[in-house]
Write an enzyme that holds these catalytic residues in place. Structure first.
Site, mmCIF file in Angstrom:
data_model
loop_
_atom_site.group_PDB
_atom_site.id
_atom_site.type_symbol
_atom_site.label_atom_id
_atom_site.label_comp_id
_atom_site.label_asym_id
_atom_site.label_seq_id
_atom_site.Cartn_x
_atom_site.Cartn_y
_atom_site.Cartn_z
ATOM 1 N N THR A 35 0.862 -1.180 0.000
ATOM 2 C CA THR A 35 0.000 0.000 0.000
ATOM 3 C C THR A 35 0.901 1.235 0.000
ATOM 4 O OG1 THR A 35 -0.201 -0.052 2.411
ATOM 5 C CG2 THR A 35 -1.909 -1.189 1.141
ATOM 6 N N THR B 27 1.586 4.298 1.492
ATOM 7 C CA THR B 27 2.372 4.814 2.621
ATOM 8 C C THR B 27 3.277 3.731 3.194
ATOM 9 O OG1 THR B 27 0.675 6.439 3.134
ATOM 10 C CG2 THR B 27 2.247 5.944 4.884
ATOM 11 N N CYS B 28 2.776 2.508 3.279
ATOM 12 C CA CYS B 28 3.566 1.401 3.823
ATOM 13 C C CYS B 28 4.783 1.115 2.953
ATOM 14 C CB CYS B 28 2.709 0.142 3.942
ATOM 15 S SG CYS B 28 1.187 0.376 4.883
ATOM 16 N N HIS B 29 4.561 1.059 1.660
ATOM 17 C CA HIS B 29 5.596 0.653 0.714
ATOM 18 C C HIS B 29 6.586 1.782 0.397
ATOM 19 C CE1 HIS B 29 7.331 -1.810 -2.446
ATOM 20 N NE2 HIS B 29 7.166 -0.838 -3.313
ATOM 21 N N LEU C 79 8.115 1.319 5.530
ATOM 22 C CA LEU C 79 9.140 0.275 5.442
ATOM 23 C C LEU C 79 10.506 0.813 5.021
ATOM 24 C CD1 LEU C 79 9.998 -2.717 5.576
ATOM 25 C CD2 LEU C 79 9.178 -2.925 3.219
#
Length: 162
Positions: A46, A48-50, A54
């Site tokens: 997703t 923001t996560c990617h 992370l």
């Protein structure tokens, strides 16, 4: 129950990919006798996560380890194959353990579940970060839904470690 500083992590079993295929790892396996940074994301790949969450941990993994962190792990309510594909796509050089909380067992028992969220279709993880020493939470931060990573990013964890 919502997890807080001073609490023990709830027992849960994650799926993780090994050279021999999918395997299980419990919270005890992850944390017993170790200092662990565990951060949760709503979903692998997703935006923001990617693109934000992370990468900060990948970039600062060695500095976190220099500050006494034995293991860095990311958990998401995804299957083990998605988490492994995310690991392969982000090339964390073996510095981050990717944990699949397939049925949201951990996030729900820790009070860190989110949803069900219409865009994801079911319960996911809130965006959170924990420092855990021998199974006990010593730092906890949770972002507001739809927020960024200011409270839970690698820079904040580095600051919390002193």
């Amino acid at each position: 129950m919502t997890l807080k500083v001073g609490d023990r992590l709830p027992e849960a079993t994650f799926k993780t990919m090994t050279a021999d295929g999918p395997a299980e790892m419990t919270t005890g396996d992850l944390t017993d006798g170790k200092t662990v940074v565990l951060f949760g994301v709503p979903g692998a790949f997703t935006p923001t996560c990617h693109q934000n969450h992370l990468p900060g941990f990948v970039e600062h993994a060695e500095t976190l380890k220099d500050k006494g962190v034995d293991e860095i792990a990311v958990v998401s309510v995804n299957d083990v194959f998605v988490m492994d594909a995310w690991k392969q796509a982000t090339n964390p050089a073996g510095n981050i353990t990717f944990l699949a909380d397939t049925a949201a067992e951990f996030v729900q028992s820790a009070g860190l579940g989110l949803g069900p969220v219409p865009i994801f279709g079911h319960v996911r993880s809130q965006r959170f970060a924990l420092i855990v020493k021998d199974g006990v939470v010593t730092f906890q931060a949770v972002e507001e839904p739809g927020g960024g990573t200011a409270k839970t990013g690698a820079a904040t964890i580095l600051e919390a470690l002193g």
